[in-house]
Design a protein around this motif. Structure first.
Motif, PDB file in Angstrom:
ATOM      1  N   ASP A  71     -60.220  72.497 -41.053  1.00 12.03           N
ATOM      2  CA  ASP A  71     -60.862  73.645 -41.694  1.00 12.03           C
ATOM      3  C   ASP A  71     -61.917  74.251 -40.767  1.00 12.03           C
ATOM      4  OD1 ASP A  71     -61.483  75.454 -43.817  1.00 12.03           O
ATOM      5  OD2 ASP A  71     -63.037  74.104 -44.553  1.00 12.03           O
ATOM      6  N   LEU A  74     -60.076  75.869 -37.615  1.00 12.25           N
ATOM      7  CA  LEU A  74     -59.404  77.126 -37.936  1.00 12.25           C
ATOM      8  C   LEU A  74     -60.412  78.230 -38.253  1.00 12.25           C
ATOM      9  CD1 LEU A  74     -56.468  75.665 -40.053  1.00 12.25           C
ATOM     10  CD2 LEU A  74     -56.346  76.569 -37.710  1.00 12.25           C
ATOM     11  N   GLY A  75     -61.479  77.877 -38.962  1.00 11.84           N
ATOM     12  CA  GLY A  75     -62.521  78.855 -39.258  1.00 11.84           C
ATOM     13  C   GLY A  75     -63.197  79.360 -37.998  1.00 11.84           C
ATOM     14  N   THR A  90     -62.958  79.917 -46.316  1.00 12.53           N
ATOM     15  CA  THR A  90     -61.541  79.556 -46.345  1.00 12.53           C
ATOM     16  C   THR A  90     -60.901  80.067 -47.629  1.00 12.53           C
ATOM     17  OG1 THR A  90     -62.054  77.568 -45.086  1.00 12.53           O
ATOM     18  CG2 THR A  90     -59.921  77.618 -46.226  1.00 12.53           C
ATOM     19  N   GLN A  92     -57.231  79.753 -47.863  1.00 10.88           N
ATOM     20  CA  GLN A  92     -56.128  78.802 -48.007  1.00 10.88           C
ATOM     21  C   GLN A  92     -56.161  77.848 -46.829  1.00 10.88           C
ATOM     22  OE1 GLN A  92     -53.180  78.455 -45.921  1.00 10.88           O
ATOM     23  NE2 GLN A  92     -52.379  76.863 -47.230  1.00 10.88           N
ATOM     24  N   LEU A  93     -55.875  76.579 -47.096  1.00  9.51           N
ATOM     25  CA  LEU A  93     -55.792  75.561 -46.055  1.00  9.51           C
ATOM     26  C   LEU A  93     -54.675  74.609 -46.434  1.00  9.51           C
ATOM     27  CD1 LEU A  93     -57.090  74.252 -43.493  1.00  9.51           C
ATOM     28  CD2 LEU A  93     -58.492  72.900 -45.055  1.00  9.51           C
ATOM     29  N   GLY A 139     -54.290  77.934 -41.864  1.00 15.63           N
ATOM     30  CA  GLY A 139     -55.314  78.421 -42.775  1.00 15.63           C
ATOM     31  C   GLY A 139     -55.399  79.934 -42.788  1.00 15.63           C
ATOM     32  N   MET A 141     -58.458  82.729 -43.486  1.00 17.92           N
ATOM     33  CA  MET A 141     -59.905  82.876 -43.607  1.00 17.92           C
ATOM     34  C   MET A 141     -60.235  84.316 -43.994  1.00 17.92           C
ATOM     35  SD  MET A 141     -60.706  79.845 -42.796  1.00 17.92           S
ATOM     36  CE  MET A 141     -59.730  78.519 -42.137  1.00 17.92           C
TER      37      MET A 141
END
Length: 158
Positions: A71, A74-75, A90, A92-93, A139, A141
């Motif tokens: 998380d 990806l963020g 976030t 979706q993850l 993910g 964001m």
């Protein structure tokens, strides 16, 4: 096969990685995290050493820690691609566990930007433990319209 060494001092990060000075709170609690910007595309490469506190009773990194790391990775990937001055919640993850990350392993991942719209960033990553795949994640964001007070994400990696 010998038992893993359990010490209070985890092994050092690989050369070229900088300790990320994260804000106090949840992200700091899961660290220390290390990172650098990839020379080819400027996107973050991040890692951490699996410590006993990250592990399940089998001395394998807990899946929740791996997803937390994904998380953040990806963020930060989408944030850097969006200019680095926005905190991205976030939306979706998702992830697939594909192998173990044992105690003492170096866990590392690099995000890949799939697509960015005005409001959303789509990214994916493959996370490895000592070079072997352990988690594939993706993910979405939310990209806010304004810069956030949290500061410049790029400065964490410089």
């Amino acid at each position: 096969m010998s038992a893993p060494q359990i010490t209070d001092q985890p092994a050092a990060a690989p050369a070229g990685m900088k300790k990320l000075d994260l804000l106090a709170g949840f992200m700091e609690t899961n660290g220390p995290l290390w990172g650098r910007l990839d020379e080819a595309d400027g996107l973050p490469v991040m890692g951490f050493r699996v410590e006993l506190r990250h592990c399940n009773p089998m001395q394998i990194c807990h899946g929740g820690m791996l997803m937390t790391f994904a998380d953040m990775l990806l963020g930060f990937t989408v944030s850097v691609a969006a200019g680095g001055k926005k905190f991205l919640p976030t939306v979706q993850l998702g992830g697939d566990y594909v192998g173990p990350a044992p105690l003492g392993a170096w866990v590392e991942g690099k995000g890949r930007l799939i697509r960015m719209t005005r409001n959303l960033g789509f990214s994916e990553c493959l996370i490895t433990a000592d070079g072997a795949p352990c988690l594939r994640a993706s993910g979405i964001m939310k990209i806010p319209s304004q810069e956030s007070r949290e500061g410049n994400v790029l400065s964490l990696f410089r």
